[in-house]
Scaffold this motif. Sequence first.
Motif, PDB file in Angstrom:
ATOM      1  N   VAL A 189      -1.915  -0.134   0.667  1.00 58.93           N
ATOM      2  CA  VAL A 189      -2.761   1.054   0.731  1.00 58.93           C
ATOM      3  C   VAL A 189      -3.609   1.125  -0.538  1.00 58.93           C
ATOM      4  O   VAL A 189      -3.077   1.180  -1.650  1.00 58.93           O
ATOM      5  CB  VAL A 189      -1.903   2.334   0.860  1.00 58.93           C
ATOM      6  N   ARG A 190      -4.924   1.114  -0.343  1.00 61.37           N
ATOM      7  CA  ARG A 190      -5.844   1.130  -1.486  1.00 61.37           C
ATOM      8  C   ARG A 190      -5.708   2.434  -2.256  1.00 61.37           C
ATOM      9  O   ARG A 190      -5.679   3.513  -1.694  1.00 61.37           O
ATOM     10  CB  ARG A 190      -7.280   0.960  -1.020  1.00 61.37           C
ATOM     11  N   GLY A 191      -5.614   2.296  -3.576  1.00 60.42           N
ATOM     12  CA  GLY A 191      -5.556   3.448  -4.467  1.00 60.42           C
ATOM     13  C   GLY A 191      -6.816   3.495  -5.322  1.00 60.42           C
ATOM     14  O   GLY A 191      -7.812   2.826  -5.023  1.00 60.42           O
ATOM     15  N   PRO A 192      -6.768   4.251  -6.398  1.00 68.33           N
ATOM     16  CA  PRO A 192      -7.933   4.361  -7.269  1.00 68.33           C
ATOM     17  C   PRO A 192      -8.295   3.029  -7.939  1.00 68.33           C
ATOM     18  O   PRO A 192      -7.441   2.171  -8.136  1.00 68.33           O
ATOM     19  CB  PRO A 192      -7.505   5.372  -8.333  1.00 68.33           C
TER      20      PRO A 192
ATOM     21  N   GLY B 156      11.835  -5.292  -3.151  1.00 64.50           N
ATOM     22  CA  GLY B 156      11.964  -5.138  -4.595  1.00 64.50           C
ATOM     23  C   GLY B 156      11.712  -3.725  -5.085  1.00 64.50           C
ATOM     24  O   GLY B 156      11.602  -3.506  -6.292  1.00 64.50           O
ATOM     25  N   ALA B 157      11.600  -2.765  -4.173  1.00 68.57           N
ATOM     26  CA  ALA B 157      11.362  -1.356  -4.510  1.00 68.57           C
ATOM     27  C   ALA B 157      10.058  -1.164  -5.295  1.00 68.57           C
ATOM     28  O   ALA B 157       9.938  -0.244  -6.089  1.00 68.57           O
ATOM     29  CB  ALA B 157      12.548  -0.763  -5.276  1.00 68.57           C
ATOM     30  N   VAL B 158       9.100  -2.040  -5.042  1.00 70.86           N
ATOM     31  CA  VAL B 158       7.796  -1.935  -5.701  1.00 70.86           C
ATOM     32  C   VAL B 158       6.982  -0.885  -4.955  1.00 70.86           C
ATOM     33  O   VAL B 158       6.777  -0.991  -3.747  1.00 70.86           O
ATOM     34  CB  VAL B 158       7.056  -3.296  -5.703  1.00 70.86           C
ATOM     35  N   ARG B 159       6.549   0.125  -5.648  1.00 72.34           N
ATOM     36  CA  ARG B 159       5.782   1.204  -5.027  1.00 72.34           C
ATOM     37  C   ARG B 159       4.276   1.059  -5.261  1.00 72.34           C
ATOM     38  O   ARG B 159       3.483   1.527  -4.453  1.00 72.34           O
ATOM     39  CB  ARG B 159       6.249   2.545  -5.562  1.00 72.34           C
TER      40      ARG B 159
ATOM     41  N   TRP C 188      -2.876  -0.290  -5.758  1.00 75.67           N
ATOM     42  CA  TRP C 188      -2.472  -0.329  -4.359  1.00 75.67           C
ATOM     43  C   TRP C 188      -1.110   0.322  -4.211  1.00 75.67           C
ATOM     44  O   TRP C 188      -0.253   0.191  -5.083  1.00 75.67           O
ATOM     45  CB  TRP C 188      -2.359  -1.779  -3.876  1.00 75.67           C
ATOM     46  N   GLY C 189      -0.877   0.985  -3.102  1.00 78.24           N
ATOM     47  CA  GLY C 189       0.439   1.517  -2.767  1.00 78.24           C
ATOM     48  C   GLY C 189       1.130   0.580  -1.797  1.00 78.24           C
ATOM     49  O   GLY C 189       0.486  -0.069  -0.982  1.00 78.24           O
ATOM     50  N   VAL C 190       2.440   0.490  -1.899  1.00 82.91           N
ATOM     51  CA  VAL C 190       3.225  -0.361  -1.011  1.00 82.91           C
ATOM     52  C   VAL C 190       3.925   0.547   0.002  1.00 82.91           C
ATOM     53  O   VAL C 190       4.868   1.255  -0.347  1.00 82.91           O
ATOM     54  CB  VAL C 190       4.263  -1.186  -1.799  1.00 82.91           C
ATOM     55  N   PRO C 191       3.454   0.560   1.254  1.00 80.67           N
ATOM     56  CA  PRO C 191       4.080   1.430   2.248  1.00 80.67           C
ATOM     57  C   PRO C 191       5.490   0.949   2.603  1.00 80.67           C
ATOM     58  O   PRO C 191       5.723  -0.248   2.728  1.00 80.67           O
ATOM     59  CB  PRO C 191       3.146   1.333   3.460  1.00 80.67           C
ATOM     60  N   GLY C 192       6.420   1.890   2.712  1.00 73.47           N
ATOM     61  CA  GLY C 192       7.774   1.547   3.120  1.00 73.47           C
ATOM     62  C   GLY C 192       8.638   0.910   2.053  1.00 73.47           C
ATOM     63  O   GLY C 192       9.649   0.280   2.381  1.00 73.47           O
TER      64      GLY C 192
END
Length: 187
Positions: A45-48, A28-31, A61-65
């Motif tokens: 990936v944990r963010g602030p 879904g192109a969710v970043r 959170w960041g979504v890798p890939g």
Amino acid sequence: QPLAQRGLTLALLQAEGTAVHSRLLRMGAVRNVVSLHERGLEDLVRGPTFHGLFPEPIRTWGVPGALPRAYRVGRARAIEGPAAIQALVAPGFETASEVILSGAGAASAEAAGGAGTVKIAELFGDRVRLEADAVAPGIVVLVDAWDPGWRAWIDGRATEVLRANGAFRAVAVPAGRHVVEMRYRPW
């Protein structure tokens, strides 16, 4: 929420905490994801973290890939109805290289693999222009909501807008360099 997206949203909610959840987010192109909890999001990936009006901290959170908003794939399967969503969550589905298509022209959409690129050249609420270049026929996917009011043209010739991955838009594009235009023109 458009009906076409409802099934995909329900699948995403049911998959939280599994590998399918991350795969659906990438498709879904969710970043980025914002949540009030951590459980089930460990593969992101944990963010602030921020404090707000909620008693729980607001987590990012960041979504890798994550896939880009517009991309090309070289494999397509034509599947209609609820079975399309089931195919998306099946273990063998590869989000970056294949697409599940629905619609009258889905079965005849040609995709032959090979490398290719897609660039968003112009983007407005009711129209988009994409520039596609590929060595073989493929499917250009735009991670924007599918609706029967969308119309498409490849180099000025009308073509069908297919439903991609249950909720998005796609067009079968021949090999070579092409301009793909989509305009929202409901009845």
